[in-house]
Design a protein around this motif. Structure first.
Motif, short mmCIF file in Angstrom:
data_model
loop_
_atom_site.label_atom_id
_atom_site.label_comp_id
_atom_site.label_asym_id
_atom_site.label_seq_id
_atom_site.Cartn_x
_atom_site.Cartn_y
_atom_site.Cartn_z
N TYR A 208 0.60 -1.29 0.21
CA TYR A 208 -0.39 0.53 0.06
C TYR A 208 1.08 1.26 0.02
CZ TYR A 208 -2.96 3.23 1.72
OH TYR A 208 -4.05 4.82 2.65
N VAL B 299 -9.52 -1.13 1.64
CA VAL B 299 -8.30 -0.97 1.57
C VAL B 299 -7.88 0.60 0.08
CG1 VAL B 299 -5.89 -0.71 0.24
CG2 VAL B 299 -7.21 -2.57 2.31
N PHE C 187 -6.15 2.36 4.85
CA PHE C 187 -5.64 1.21 4.97
C PHE C 187 -5.86 0.30 6.42
CE2 PHE C 187 -2.56 -2.33 6.34
CZ PHE C 187 -2.60 -2.83 5.41
#
Length: 328
Positions: free
Chosen positions: A57, A147, A172
């Motif tokens: 991420y 996410v 996230f």
């Protein structure tokens, strides 16, 4: 079999996320590397699934920009992971596809979720193709979590003409209820809630900012419109899981730069006094600890005009007094 959906992200150990982000920054963009090489580099030494997913991420959010030009030409978009990697920019679909591909290379199960998102006050009350969006769901320890790497990378202006790179880790493994108020999946099961919101509740809710998620602050009233009257204040209530996280509250809007406002916390409820200085319709931004938490649309009426008191007439002639009568 569909894995557990109701568990909160609080069940995930997030203590290493700051270190994970720093390690990804040190690794850098890794230009001209294959995707598998990048995944191996950013996830190296990370034994926990959540830490590996966070590293991916962070890399996507740090090093992929939003392609504003492609956003306005959907028929010309290339939303593949390889295109995003080569060009280092993409739209929301490309972010989601890239994140999914990288997670799968790291043996993390990931899905691309399509639906609608609200990120500007103009979106409140609207659900149409103009706010189409895509994000991801990942499976961590047999539980699905949301996410959004696109929102983690930064933000565009309201017309999606320019992009500002500002990394934000709040999207996230975000709180599922707050995430669902800002993201509405076409398949409602991907709200990952025991009792999903309907489209109407999603549509009218306020805009959720990262500080709402980071500080676990939930709206008591789901409507994203607040009414008031100029020269008065409006009290807006929120529920807070941990009141100690709320250190300051500020407000800004059309007629007011960001400035502190009075607030109180009682029995896990946060009460914010929003002063209305002028009449009109305009968005109100609420900041917690100097970071954006909520945006509401305000409808502020003119102040009440109270009639001026009539002046009391003043006598100009002497008062004639009656003669005093004697006794007897």
């Amino acid at each position: 079999m569909f894995a557990a959906i109701g568990s909160s992200a609080r069940n995930v150990d997030k203590s290493n996320f700051g270190k994970v982000d720093s390690s990804v920054m040190r690794i850098g963009p890794m230009n001209n590397y294959m995707l598998k090489q990048i995944v191996d580099a950013v996830t190296a030494g990370k034994s926990k699934q959540a830490d590996r997913a966070r590293a991916i991420y962070a890399w996507v959010a740090f090093y992929i920009d939003y392609d504003c030009r492609a956003h306005h030409h959907p028929k010309q978009r290339n939303n593949s992971a390889s295109h995003a990697l080569i060009n280092r920019k993409t739209t929301y679909e490309g972010y989601a596809n890239l994140y999914k591909t990288m997670c799968e290379l790291a043996q993390i199960k990931c899905e691309v979720i399509t639906g609608f998102a609200k990120y500007t006050p103009e979106n409140i009350g609207l659900v149409n193709e103009k706010n189409m969006h895509a994000w991801n769901a990942i499976l961590i320890d047999d539980t699905w979590y949301p996410v959004d790497a696109t929102w983690g990378a930064g933000q565009t202006d309201s017309k999606v003409k320019s992009f500002t790179k500002t990394y934000n880790g709040a999207w996230f493994l975000a709180d599922k209820e707050l995430f669902a108020l800002s993201h509405y999946p076409i398949n409602k099961k991907w709200q990952m809630l025991d009792t999903p919101f309907n489209k109407a509740a999603f549509s009218i809710s306020p805009i959720i900012g990262p500080a709402a998620i980071a500080n676990e602050v939930y709206p008591v009233v789901m409507r994203g419109k607040i009414r008031g009257r100029a020269d008065t204040s409006k009290k807006v209530a929120f529920e807070v899981d941990n009141p100690l996280l709320v250190r300051s509250v500020s407000v800004s809007y059309k007629y007011r730069e960001i400035a502190p406002v009075p607030f109180t916390i009682e029995d896990n409820y946060l009460y914010v006094d929003i002063p209305f200085e002028k009449a009109g319709k305009y968005p109100v931004n609420i900041y917690i600890n100097e970071s954006l938490a909520y945006i509401y649309n305000a409808d502020v009426a003119e102040p009440i005009k109270r009639p001026k008191p009539k002046p009391v007439p003043i006598r100009t002639e002497p008062v004639k007094r009656s003669p005093v009568r004697g006794a007897g």
